[in-house]
Design a protein around this motif. Structure first.
Motif, PDB file in Angstrom:
ATOM      1  N   MET A   1      12.221  -6.904   1.817  1.00  0.00           N
ATOM      2  CA  MET A   1      13.042  -7.147   0.637  1.00  0.00           C
ATOM      3  C   MET A   1      12.349  -8.144  -0.303  1.00  0.00           C
ATOM      4  N   ASP A   2      11.733  -9.176   0.267  1.00  0.00           N
ATOM      5  CA  ASP A   2      11.008 -10.154  -0.552  1.00  0.00           C
ATOM      6  C   ASP A   2       9.882  -9.474  -1.332  1.00  0.00           C
ATOM      7  N   VAL A   3       9.090  -8.662  -0.621  1.00  0.00           N
ATOM      8  CA  VAL A   3       7.973  -7.964  -1.260  1.00  0.00           C
ATOM      9  C   VAL A   3       8.474  -7.059  -2.378  1.00  0.00           C
ATOM     10  N   ALA A   4       9.542  -6.325  -2.118  1.00  0.00           N
ATOM     11  CA  ALA A   4      10.062  -5.379  -3.113  1.00  0.00           C
ATOM     12  C   ALA A   4      10.591  -6.080  -4.353  1.00  0.00           C
ATOM     13  N   GLN A   5      11.182  -7.232  -4.180  1.00  0.00           N
ATOM     14  CA  GLN A   5      11.743  -7.938  -5.336  1.00  0.00           C
ATOM     15  C   GLN A   5      10.660  -8.522  -6.241  1.00  0.00           C
ATOM     16  N   HIS A   6       9.454  -8.637  -5.714  1.00  0.00           N
ATOM     17  CA  HIS A   6       8.317  -9.125  -6.516  1.00  0.00           C
ATOM     18  C   HIS A   6       7.197  -8.088  -6.549  1.00  0.00           C
ATOM     19  N   TYR A   7       7.513  -6.823  -6.336  1.00  0.00           N
ATOM     20  CA  TYR A   7       6.484  -5.827  -6.070  1.00  0.00           C
ATOM     21  C   TYR A   7       5.421  -5.738  -7.155  1.00  0.00           C
ATOM     22  N   LYS A   8       4.165  -5.740  -6.688  1.00  0.00           N
ATOM     23  CA  LYS A   8       3.004  -5.470  -7.530  1.00  0.00           C
ATOM     24  C   LYS A   8       2.065  -4.569  -6.748  1.00  0.00           C
ATOM     25  N   PRO A   9       1.506  -3.534  -7.382  1.00  0.00           N
ATOM     26  CA  PRO A   9       0.551  -2.673  -6.681  1.00  0.00           C
ATOM     27  C   PRO A   9      -0.631  -3.480  -6.149  1.00  0.00           C
ATOM     28  N   LEU A  10      -1.238  -2.994  -5.091  1.00  0.00           N
ATOM     29  CA  LEU A  10      -2.401  -3.661  -4.527  1.00  0.00           C
ATOM     30  C   LEU A  10      -3.549  -3.695  -5.529  1.00  0.00           C
ATOM     31  N   GLU A  11      -4.252  -4.799  -5.542  1.00  0.00           N
ATOM     32  CA  GLU A  11      -5.506  -4.870  -6.288  1.00  0.00           C
ATOM     33  C   GLU A  11      -6.619  -4.315  -5.401  1.00  0.00           C
ATOM     34  N   ALA A  12      -7.734  -3.974  -6.006  1.00  0.00           N
ATOM     35  CA  ALA A  12      -8.814  -3.302  -5.277  1.00  0.00           C
ATOM     36  C   ALA A  12      -9.300  -4.123  -4.089  1.00  0.00           C
ATOM     37  N   HIS A  13      -9.450  -5.438  -4.265  1.00  0.00           N
ATOM     38  CA  HIS A  13      -9.967  -6.254  -3.166  1.00  0.00           C
ATOM     39  C   HIS A  13      -8.955  -6.367  -2.034  1.00  0.00           C
ATOM     40  N   GLU A  14      -7.663  -6.305  -2.361  1.00  0.00           N
ATOM     41  CA  GLU A  14      -6.636  -6.356  -1.326  1.00  0.00           C
ATOM     42  C   GLU A  14      -6.635  -5.064  -0.508  1.00  0.00           C
ATOM     43  N   GLU A  15      -6.746  -3.935  -1.196  1.00  0.00           N
ATOM     44  CA  GLU A  15      -6.780  -2.654  -0.484  1.00  0.00           C
ATOM     45  C   GLU A  15      -8.017  -2.549   0.393  1.00  0.00           C
ATOM     46  N   GLN A  16      -9.139  -3.036  -0.107  1.00  0.00           N
ATOM     47  CA  GLN A  16     -10.379  -2.994   0.677  1.00  0.00           C
ATOM     48  C   GLN A  16     -10.235  -3.813   1.952  1.00  0.00           C
TER      49      GLN A  16
ATOM     50  N   TRP B   1       0.846  -1.198   0.000  1.00  0.00           N
ATOM     51  CA  TRP B   1       0.000   0.000   0.000  1.00  0.00           C
ATOM     52  C   TRP B   1       0.878   1.243   0.000  1.00  0.00           C
ATOM     53  N   THR B   2       1.882   1.275   0.852  1.00  0.00           N
ATOM     54  CA  THR B   2       2.782   2.430   0.929  1.00  0.00           C
ATOM     55  C   THR B   2       3.568   2.605  -0.361  1.00  0.00           C
ATOM     56  N   LEU B   3       4.106   1.523  -0.893  1.00  0.00           N
ATOM     57  CA  LEU B   3       4.893   1.595  -2.122  1.00  0.00           C
ATOM     58  C   LEU B   3       4.046   2.018  -3.318  1.00  0.00           C
ATOM     59  N   GLY B   4       2.749   1.897  -3.206  1.00  0.00           N
ATOM     60  CA  GLY B   4       1.853   2.331  -4.270  1.00  0.00           C
ATOM     61  C   GLY B   4       1.646   3.837  -4.323  1.00  0.00           C
ATOM     62  N   HIS B   5       2.196   4.555  -3.356  1.00  0.00           N
ATOM     63  CA  HIS B   5       2.124   6.011  -3.347  1.00  0.00           C
ATOM     64  C   HIS B   5       3.386   6.603  -3.982  1.00  0.00           C
ATOM     65  N   PRO B   6       3.364   7.881  -4.327  1.00  0.00           N
ATOM     66  CA  PRO B   6       4.521   8.495  -5.008  1.00  0.00           C
ATOM     67  C   PRO B   6       5.679   8.776  -4.047  1.00  0.00           C
TER      68      PRO B   6
END
Length: 320
Positions: free
Chosen positions: A286-301, A264-269
């Protein structure tokens, strides 16, 4: 927060984050290095995850060297430390020495006067075994009167600007836990960077952060994020006795909710996020960053639903 409510909310986020969990559990050290992002107008590019000095606080020299080497191998080039982090400077300096010319080192001062900040800067340079730091920051500017002091006659900004001329620092920034003070600081001085909490609970439950983010973007300031994996305050009975000795707040549930919070944080500027000082959270980041994908709507909800009713770790109006 009551245990049953915590379990319910953790279950909600875990269900939404199963993909994130398998993402980092399947491969401990993926070959893809952590991506880099531009740091405001500085011309620098930093890894989207920063190495917080608390990771090596109270660790052995060998353990410190190992985790620093692993971080560099995985693409981290942004390291941040402060004199208040126990013996972190003593541990980080030698561990970072083999890589110093290829990394971006940030340090801080709690000194608010010219003399106090100069003393801390020289001591930090000695302990970190370097002749300069890339970024020197006022640490935890919270009160407006502190901002007045550092920018006033005889204030610590005089040290910052002199040290920049001397080649002992390259950029000037500040970390902050007050939205009001942050916005005022950005209006009053052309800082290179700001380090502040960018966190789903703070944004959604306290309206803390959006105004800082907006002002920093308007000014073209490099944005560095704290507390991406934070959740709430420890319960009253656990404030001094809790299972996370390197974390004064209650972090998000490990690993699924914490992964969602970081994404969620990495999805901001922002340029980069510094995770909690606990080694397991840092490795997860580090694991999350190496595979980073923005949150999908259901995940953010699901993530935001889990934050409803929680006590934020910071609130508006704490600048007095």
């Amino acid at each position: 927060m009551e245990r049953r409510l915590f379990i319910k909310q953790a279950a909600m986020t875990a269900a939404a984050a199963s993909a994130a969990s398998s993402m980092h559990a399947s491969n401990k050290t993926p070959s893809q290095p952590i991506a880099k992002r531009a740091l405001g107008k500085t011309g620098e590019k930093l890894s989207m995850i920063g190495f917080g000095g608390i990771v090596v606080m109270n660790e052995t020299e060998g353990a410190s060297s190992n985790i620093v080497a692993e971080a560099v191998d995985r693409g981290i080039n942004y390291f941040d430390v402060a004199p208040s982090y126990g013996n972190a400077q003593e541990r980080l300096g030698p561990a970072l020495a083999p890589y110093r010319k290829n990394v971006f080192l940030a340090c801080k001062t709690e000194g608010r006067t010219k003399d106090e900040s100069r003393k801390q800067l020289e001591e930090s340079l000695r302990l970190l075994k370097t002749d300069h730091v890339d970024l020197y920051q006022f640490h935890a500017l919270t009160k407006m009167k502190e901002l007045d002091q550092v920018l006033g006659p005889g204030g610590a900004m005089e040290t910052m600007e002199a040290a920049k001329r001397e080649g002992k620092i390259r950029f000037i920034g500040f970390s902050v836990h007050s939205a009001e003070t942050a916005v005022a600081a950005l209006e009053r001085y052309p800082f290179d960077t700001i380090l502040f909490p960018v966190n789903w609970v703070l944004f959604s439950q306290a309206s803390f952060g959006p105004q800082i983010l907006k002002k920093a973007q308007e000014k073209g300031v490099g944005i560095l994020a704290l507390k991406a994996m934070a959740k709430t305050m420890w319960p009253e009975g656990q404030k001094k006795d809790h299972p996370e000795p390197k974390c004064w707040y209650q972090p998000a549930a490990f690993p699924d909710e914490a992964s969602l919070g970081l994404r969620w944080t990495l999805g901001h500027p922002i340029t980069a996020a510094i995770p909690p000082g606990d080694e397991k959270y840092f490795r997860l980041a580090m694991d999350v960053a190496q595979h980073y994908k923005p949150l999908e709507a259901h995940e953010e909800q699901a993530l935001l639903s889990g934050g409803k009713g929680l006590e934020p770790i910071f609130k508006l109006g704490n600048d007095v």
